[in-house]
Design an enzyme around this catalytic site. Structure first.
Site, PDB file in Angstrom:
ATOM      1  N   LEU A  31       0.700  -1.380   0.010  1.00  0.00           N
ATOM      2  CA  LEU A  31       0.294   0.509   0.025  1.00  0.00           C
ATOM      3  C   LEU A  31       1.068   1.449  -0.378  1.00  0.00           C
ATOM      4  O   LEU A  31       1.862   1.365   0.544  1.00  0.00           O
ATOM      5  CB  LEU A  31      -1.007  -0.279   1.257  1.00  0.00           C
ATOM      6  CG  LEU A  31      -1.250  -0.402   1.323  1.00  0.00           C
ATOM      7  CD1 LEU A  31      -2.325  -1.013   2.306  1.00  0.00           C
ATOM      8  CD2 LEU A  31      -2.647  -1.031   0.558  1.00  0.00           C
ATOM      9  N   GLU A  38      -8.030   2.996   8.174  1.00  0.00           N
ATOM     10  CA  GLU A  38      -8.442   2.039   7.658  1.00  0.00           C
ATOM     11  C   GLU A  38      -8.010   0.976   7.383  1.00  0.00           C
ATOM     12  O   GLU A  38      -9.129   0.204   6.806  1.00  0.00           O
ATOM     13  CB  GLU A  38      -7.716   3.438   6.369  1.00  0.00           C
ATOM     14  CG  GLU A  38      -8.393   2.605   5.043  1.00  0.00           C
ATOM     15  CD  GLU A  38      -8.986   1.772   4.235  1.00  0.00           C
ATOM     16  OE1 GLU A  38      -9.540   1.741   3.775  1.00  0.00           O
ATOM     17  OE2 GLU A  38      -7.402   0.967   3.825  1.00  0.00           O
TER      18      GLU A  38
HETATM   19  N1  LIG Z   1      -4.588  -0.209  -1.958  1.00  0.00           N
HETATM   20  C1  LIG Z   1      -6.126  -1.026  -2.021  1.00  0.00           C
HETATM   21  O1  LIG Z   1      -7.010  -1.513  -1.288  1.00  0.00           O
HETATM   22  C2  LIG Z   1      -4.655  -2.605  -2.439  1.00  0.00           C
HETATM   23  C3  LIG Z   1      -6.215  -3.682  -2.378  1.00  0.00           C
HETATM   24  C4  LIG Z   1      -5.227  -4.786  -3.459  1.00  0.00           C
HETATM   25  C5  LIG Z   1      -4.656  -4.607  -3.766  1.00  0.00           C
HETATM   26  N2  LIG Z   1      -3.207  -3.462  -3.309  1.00  0.00           N
HETATM   27  C6  LIG Z   1      -2.137  -3.389  -4.427  1.00  0.00           C
HETATM   28  O2  LIG Z   1      -1.978  -3.946  -5.299  1.00  0.00           O
HETATM   29  C7  LIG Z   1      -0.967  -4.752  -5.641  1.00  0.00           C
HETATM   30  C8  LIG Z   1      -0.801  -6.388  -6.116  1.00  0.00           C
HETATM   31  O3  LIG Z   1      -1.686  -5.997  -6.826  1.00  0.00           O
HETATM   32  P1  LIG Z   1      -1.614  -6.668  -7.967  1.00  0.00           P
HETATM   33  O4  LIG Z   1      -2.676  -6.808  -9.434  1.00  0.00           O
HETATM   34  O5  LIG Z   1       0.027  -6.397  -8.656  1.00  0.00           O
HETATM   35  O6  LIG Z   1      -0.936  -8.400  -8.305  1.00  0.00           O
HETATM   36  P2  LIG Z   1      -2.467  -9.249  -7.782  1.00  0.00           P
HETATM   37  O7  LIG Z   1      -3.142  -9.734  -8.750  1.00  0.00           O
HETATM   38  O8  LIG Z   1      -2.171  -9.555  -5.922  1.00  0.00           O
HETATM   39  O9  LIG Z   1      -0.820 -10.570  -8.184  1.00  0.00           O
HETATM   40  C9  LIG Z   1      -1.111 -10.962  -9.596  1.00  0.00           C
HETATM   41  C10 LIG Z   1      -0.783 -12.141  -9.656  1.00  0.00           C
HETATM   42  O10 LIG Z   1      -1.851 -12.507  -8.688  1.00  0.00           O
HETATM   43  C11 LIG Z   1      -2.425 -14.245 -10.179  1.00  0.00           C
HETATM   44  N3  LIG Z   1      -3.706 -13.785 -10.833  1.00  0.00           N
HETATM   45  C12 LIG Z   1      -3.984 -12.603 -10.466  1.00  0.00           C
HETATM   46  N4  LIG Z   1      -5.095 -12.373 -10.849  1.00  0.00           N
HETATM   47  C13 LIG Z   1      -6.039 -13.698 -11.577  1.00  0.00           C
HETATM   48  C14 LIG Z   1      -6.643 -14.204 -12.147  1.00  0.00           C
HETATM   49  N5  LIG Z   1      -7.656 -14.249 -12.665  1.00  0.00           N
HETATM   50  N6  LIG Z   1      -6.490 -15.520 -12.724  1.00  0.00           N
HETATM   51  C15 LIG Z   1      -5.150 -16.527 -12.234  1.00  0.00           C
HETATM   52  N7  LIG Z   1      -4.778 -15.949 -10.895  1.00  0.00           N
HETATM   53  C16 LIG Z   1      -4.718 -14.151 -10.630  1.00  0.00           C
HETATM   54  C17 LIG Z   1      -1.183 -14.461 -11.250  1.00  0.00           C
HETATM   55  O11 LIG Z   1      -0.756 -14.894 -10.119  1.00  0.00           O
HETATM   56  P3  LIG Z   1       0.695 -15.517 -10.921  1.00  0.00           P
HETATM   57  O12 LIG Z   1       1.923 -15.203 -11.697  1.00  0.00           O
HETATM   58  O13 LIG Z   1       1.593 -16.568  -9.890  1.00  0.00           O
HETATM   59  O14 LIG Z   1       0.209 -16.101 -11.891  1.00  0.00           O
HETATM   60  C18 LIG Z   1      -0.759 -12.512 -11.021  1.00  0.00           C
HETATM   61  O15 LIG Z   1       0.619 -12.466 -11.807  1.00  0.00           O
HETATM   62  C19 LIG Z   1       0.667  -4.301  -4.275  1.00  0.00           C
HETATM   63  O16 LIG Z   1       0.823  -3.114  -4.128  1.00  0.00           O
HETATM   64  C20 LIG Z   1      -0.816  -4.271  -2.980  1.00  0.00           C
HETATM   65  O17 LIG Z   1      -0.339  -3.504  -2.451  1.00  0.00           O
HETATM   66  C21 LIG Z   1      -3.908  -2.398  -2.862  1.00  0.00           C
END
Ligand SMILES: NC(=O)c1ccc[n+]([C@@H]2O[C@H](COP(=O)([O-])OP(=O)(O)OC[C@H]3O[C@@H](n4cnc5c(N)ncnc54)[C@H](OP(=O)(O)O)[C@@H]3O)[C@@H](O)[C@H]2O)c1
Length: 198
Positions: A31, A38
């Site tokens: 984050l 929050e």
């Molecule tokens: N502010 C907020 O409320 C909030 C909420 C959530 C996240 N975040 C932030 O967002 C970032 C992480 O999010 P991100 O989008 O980069 O990563 P993520 O969705 O957490 O992870 C991505 C990985 O998840 C797997 N994946 C995602 N969707 C998939 C699907 N539909 N089917 C199969 N596998 C799937 C894949 O893994 P594999 O590579 O292993 O195939 C992909 O490489 C962080 O910085 C976190 O702190 C913030």
């Protein structure tokens, strides 16, 4: 349409996130801000059930799951699905049910069919971007909890655009504090968007 099958019991699918002025949600895997109250709201919301004994199924993208602090596990009243196309297994944590799915629909099917359907109350989509995008399109997705962090942060991950004619901002929502909050000099507002009948 959901292809969960005839034996699927529809469960509410809900998104929860916090986004800053440019709709940024993350930076370098974490984050971008430090807003403990929050984060507590987030934890309380996803672990709250209306019926004792029921649980919420939390759906995590692999990166979100890996970044979630070990010290906060297990979360009460929850079961967990990690989405990944690369992992072959998730590391088991004692007293902490975990499942692995290779797509979002698989996780919805898991939570809505026997045996988990008997105990699952809500399917919460924890993020990141791809799970959010897919869940917003799902017919069972009824609510989007999206905290408006009223500040600028450098981000590399962004909450997806969603249709404000489909999801409408609710004035007051039970269990959600109203008005502007402030912590560490950062103003923010809890918001809930509800899907309108199509
Ligand atoms: N502010 C907020 O409320 C909030 C909420 C959530 C996240 N975040 C932030 O967002 C970032 C992480 O999010 P991100 O989008 O980069 O990563 P993520 O969705 O957490 O992870 C991505 C990985 O998840 C797997 N994946 C995602 N969707 C998939 C699907 N539909 N089917 C199969 N596998 C799937 C894949 O893994 P594999 O590579 O292993 O195939 C992909 O490489 C962080 O910085 C976190 O702190 C913030």
């Amino acid at each position: 349409m959901c292809d969960c099958g005839e034996k699927a019991h529809a469960k509410p699918i809900r998104l929860i996130a916090a986004a800053c002025n440019n709709m940024g949600i993350g930076k370098n895997g974490y984050l971008p801000w430090n807003l403990p109250s929050e984060f507590t709201f987030f934890l309380d919301t996803i672990s709250s059930v209306s019926t004792p004994g029921m649980k919420n199924l939390l759906v995590w993208g692999r990166k979100c799951w890996e970044a979630f602090p070990e010290s906060l596990r297990p979360l009460p009243n929850t079961m967990h699905v990690v989405l990944s196309r690369t992992l072959r297994q998730v590391i088991s944590v004692p007293k902490h049910a975990q499942y692995l799915c290779s797509d979002l629909q698989g996780s919805v099917k898991l939570g809505s069919t026997h045996p988990l359907s008997e105990v699952i109350e809500t399917i919460w989509i924890i993020g990141g971007v791809e799970p959010y995008i897919e869940a917003l399109q799902h017919p069972w997705c009824d609510l989007v909890y999206l905290t408006d962090v009223q500040a600028d942060f450098e981000c590399d991950t962004y909450f997806p655009e969603f249709n404000n004619n489909v999801y409408k901002l609710v004035d007051e929502f039970p269990g959600v504090p109203s008005g502007i909050q402030e912590e560490n000099g950062i103003k923010f507002k809890y918001q809930v968007f509800k899907k309108v009948a199509q």
